[in-house]
Design a protein around this motif. Sequence first.
Motif, mmCIF file in Angstrom:
data_model
loop_
_atom_site.group_PDB
_atom_site.id
_atom_site.type_symbol
_atom_site.label_atom_id
_atom_site.label_comp_id
_atom_site.label_asym_id
_atom_site.label_seq_id
_atom_site.Cartn_x
_atom_site.Cartn_y
_atom_site.Cartn_z
ATOM 1 N N ALA A 171 9.731 3.610 35.979
ATOM 2 C CA ALA A 171 9.210 4.366 37.120
ATOM 3 C C ALA A 171 7.824 3.862 37.500
ATOM 4 O O ALA A 171 7.044 3.453 36.636
ATOM 5 N N PRO A 172 7.473 3.859 38.782
ATOM 6 C CA PRO A 172 6.138 3.429 39.190
ATOM 7 C C PRO A 172 5.043 4.214 38.466
ATOM 8 O O PRO A 172 5.218 5.398 38.148
ATOM 9 N N HIS A 173 3.919 3.549 38.235
ATOM 10 C CA HIS A 173 2.828 4.159 37.475
ATOM 11 C C HIS A 173 2.363 5.466 38.107
ATOM 12 O O HIS A 173 2.125 6.463 37.396
ATOM 13 N N LEU A 174 2.220 5.490 39.441
ATOM 14 C CA LEU A 174 1.742 6.701 40.094
ATOM 15 C C LEU A 174 2.689 7.872 39.882
ATOM 16 O O LEU A 174 2.258 9.020 39.753
ATOM 17 N N ASP A 217 14.607 -2.257 43.269
ATOM 18 C CA ASP A 217 13.477 -2.172 42.357
ATOM 19 C C ASP A 217 12.901 -0.753 42.350
ATOM 20 O O ASP A 217 13.204 0.063 43.243
ATOM 21 N N PRO A 218 12.058 -0.417 41.353
ATOM 22 C CA PRO A 218 11.564 0.955 41.218
ATOM 23 C C PRO A 218 10.811 1.474 42.442
ATOM 24 O O PRO A 218 10.926 2.660 42.777
ATOM 25 N N ASN A 219 10.056 0.613 43.099
ATOM 26 C CA ASN A 219 9.316 1.070 44.277
ATOM 27 C C ASN A 219 10.255 1.411 45.432
ATOM 28 O O ASN A 219 10.035 2.383 46.161
ATOM 29 N N ALA A 220 11.310 0.616 45.614
ATOM 30 C CA ALA A 220 12.286 0.914 46.660
ATOM 31 C C ALA A 220 13.042 2.196 46.339
ATOM 32 O O ALA A 220 13.335 2.998 47.232
ATOM 33 N N TYR A 255 11.850 4.690 44.632
ATOM 34 C CA TYR A 255 10.887 5.763 44.944
ATOM 35 C C TYR A 255 10.913 6.055 46.446
ATOM 36 O O TYR A 255 10.966 7.226 46.860
ATOM 37 N N GLN A 256 10.866 5.014 47.268
ATOM 38 C CA GLN A 256 10.832 5.197 48.719
ATOM 39 C C GLN A 256 12.090 5.901 49.216
ATOM 40 O O GLN A 256 12.020 6.783 50.078
#
Length: 278
Positions: free
Chosen positions: A63-66, A147-150, A152-153
């Motif tokens: 998961a993204p750090h934020l 990817d994890p950022n996508a 999340y989006q």
Amino acid sequence: MFEERSLSPAVDAVRAEHAPETLVFDVDRDFETVPPAQAESLGLFVESLEPARYPSAWLPADAPHLLARYAGSDFTIGMPGDGSVVWTRQTSPPVLLVKARVQGAPESFIDFLLAEALVQVGLEVPEHFLGFFEDSYRDLDAAVPLDPNATYQIAAALYDGWVGLQTGPIFAGWDDDHPELAAAWHDAGSRLEGRLSGLPGAVARGETDFADATELACAAIKHASDHDYDNGHDQPLELPAPFAALQTGAYRDHGPAYAIRWAEKTFRALEDTDSSGS
């Protein structure tokens, strides 16, 4: 950092109707996440602070750090994708924060953003998609081969769409009671219409990635005007496939489980299309 914002009569009326205790502040700088030390300074204006915290087991390992920090014990207000107006119920009373980036935007549009946030506070929906998906966020992560950022989006977009299914009918009732806000709502929707119609082609040509397309489509859901999303009446914005399946009462009623099933079916269909075209 925080300065109480004066509200227009229309926005103040929406606050009185939906979230009368909510405080509204301008923030003197732009942000994605307010640094914890600055966020805690809201304690000077509110009765209490109660930071949200979520089990780490809800998050995939990558998961993204934020997002991991948001789930932890830090007092976190604002996350990527939240837009220009951020609200939180981690304070008592609730608070709306208006980012510095809104400077220069039409006042009518800012008023709509404020009114929209006040309606969301009044609905008592989760503050972030993690509170919506809970432990099923790992299932969404498994269903989205990106990817994890996508991921999340897409999760943020799906949550935004689900909230829009509940706020859209409220906005549709503003034509008589709050005509200025209704006009801004209609205008924002009309600006999305042309972009939506070409969305499938833009994705197919690689001009728009799927996460961006999902974000745009889900942002449009709140601009459907009808009070019943299943009856096919006048809806100025009709989403193209595969996003049309999200503009339904079934999604409103079944939430995360429906979103995950939609992601599974959608990405399976995309993979089949890629395989047949290769």
